[in-house]
Write an enzyme that holds these catalytic residues in place. Structure first.
Site, mmCIF file in Angstrom:
data_model
loop_
_atom_site.group_PDB
_atom_site.id
_atom_site.type_symbol
_atom_site.label_atom_id
_atom_site.label_comp_id
_atom_site.label_asym_id
_atom_site.label_seq_id
_atom_site.Cartn_x
_atom_site.Cartn_y
_atom_site.Cartn_z
ATOM 1 N N SER A 101 0.842 -1.191 0.000
ATOM 2 C CA SER A 101 0.000 0.000 0.000
ATOM 3 C C SER A 101 0.885 1.252 0.000
ATOM 4 C CB SER A 101 -0.935 -0.089 1.214
ATOM 5 O OG SER A 101 -2.034 0.757 1.052
ATOM 6 N N ASP A 161 -10.369 -3.459 -5.362
ATOM 7 C CA ASP A 161 -9.878 -2.452 -4.408
ATOM 8 C C ASP A 161 -10.872 -1.304 -4.267
ATOM 9 O OD1 ASP A 161 -8.358 -0.669 -2.876
ATOM 10 O OD2 ASP A 161 -6.491 -1.260 -3.864
ATOM 11 N N HIS A 186 -8.476 -4.517 -1.419
ATOM 12 C CA HIS A 186 -7.191 -3.885 -1.127
ATOM 13 C C HIS A 186 -6.399 -4.719 -0.123
ATOM 14 C CE1 HIS A 186 -4.389 -0.571 -0.936
ATOM 15 N NE2 HIS A 186 -4.469 -0.536 0.376
#
Ligand SMILES: *[C@@H]1O[C@H](CO)[C@@H](O)[C@H](O)[C@H]1NC(C)=O
Ligand SMILES: CC(=O)N[C@H]1CO[C@H](CO)[C@@H](O)[C@@H]1O
Length: 329
Positions: free
Chosen positions: A115, A233, A293
């Site tokens: 991330s 996501d 995600h």
């Protein structure tokens, strides 16, 4: 030269023998295997159970590999806080110092960023890259920033405090010096504000009229760049930011958003950071992993970790290579 080639052949045979349950026993090897550096994501810490488990699983794939997990503070709670609060330039300077001081990394390493840790590792390559990174893998990283703030969990106090701060004024000097997400917030409806007032992402993406020439030089020295997008996501807005996509700047928030894919970005077309050069060398892999995600299933990470990490180290000099040969034979 011939001897060196022979030697490389031998080392790679021995390297193979390491992976298989072989008869010969070889000293396991930081000397043989390129080390790995991990930068955790938002809300996580360097030594969280999830990160430790991932590190253990990588060590099963690449026995003997050295792995360093980046921290911004050795105290876990402070480390987690640093994902929300702080000034990115200072955090990057801290991390570059940290990596310089890990002796195992001196001859280079591969990087995995989760991330936001993904674009931070990219910034490290552009701005520091000492020691040098070989391959970089980013999982769901907002390389072109975020254009909206994802919802916070009910009990996620740090998230809620940060979010209140962002809503008060994402491009204020205070937010830009204190809130991490503000520093990569790229609002397509306030593009001029972004360019003018965002302290961090416009520089890292070399979007300002002054362009730092070290960034493309350093970044294009990567051997492989692996960009992973999560198919479902909803945290990263837009999710294509993981592939250097972004929404087109627009004056009206009511208009439907138009996505600009990587190859149509000015950053790519004019090659402000060396991404196009990398791509034209065949060094950029755009990968999709199924799921939400950071839902990193084994089918997603294992082939990538196998292919792009744990490679044979470039040996520093023929001298140390001959030492190796003597040890191995
Ligand atoms: C360009 O980037 C390099 C590496 O981070 C830095 O040392 C240098 O000061 C930057 N140049 C300018 C003019 O900001
Ligand atoms: C690999 C590479 O090009 N590294 C350079 C990155 O930029 C710094 C300057 O900030 C150089 O010192 C490195 O050699």
């Amino acid at each position: 030269m011939r001897a060196l080639l022979l030697l490389q052949g031998l080392v790679s045979i021995l390297g193979l023998a390491l992976a298989a349950p072989a008869a010969v026993s070889i000293p396991p090897g930081p000397v043989h295997i390129r080390p790995l550096v991990i930068w955790h994501g938002l809300g996580d810490t360097a030594q969280s159970p999830g990160i430790l488990k991932f590190m253990d699983e990588i060590k099963v794939v690449h026995p003997g590999i050295f792995i360093h997990s980046i921290y911004l503070n050795e105290i876990a709670e402070q480390d987690r806080r640093a994902g929300w609060f702080g000034e990115l330039d200072k955090q990057l300077a801290y991390v570059s110092e940290e990596l310089r001081n890990v002796p195992e990394l001196a001859n280079g390493f591969d990087g995995i960023g989760f991330s936001q840790g993904g674009q931070f590792l990219r910034a490290f390559v552009e701005q520091y890259n000492k020691p040098a990174m070989h391959n970089l893998i980013t999982f769901g990283a907002p390389h072109m920033g975020i254009s909206d703030i994802p919802p916070c969990g009910t009990f996620d106090l740090l998230c809620r405090i940060a979010k209140q701060g962002l809503q008060r004024g994402v491009y204020s000097d205070w937010a830009q010096s204190n809130l991490v997400q503000a520093q990569y917030y790229r609002d397509p409806n306030r593009f001029d504000d972004y360019i003018e007032h965002n302290h961090w992402l416009p520089l890292i993406n070399n979007e300002l009229s002054y362009r730092n020439r070290t960034y493309p030089r350093n970044f294009s020295s990567l051997k492989n760049l692996v960009l992973i997008l999560f198919s479902e996501d909803e945290t990263l807005i837009p999710k294509e930011s993981a592939w250097f996509g972004s929404y087109a700047p627009s004056d009206s928030p009511d208009e439907p958003k138009v996505l600009i894919p990587m190859k149509e970005q000015p950053l790519y077309v004019r090659d402000w950071i060396g991404l196009r050069k990398l791509d034209e060398q065949g060094a950029v892999a755009l990968v999709t992993c199924e799921g939400a995600h950071m839902q990193i299933d084994r089918e997603c990470w294992e082939p990538l970790v196998t292919q792009y990490t744990g490679g044979k180290m470039d040996l520093p000099s023929p001298d140390s290579a001959s030492v190796l040969l003597v040890q191995d034979s």
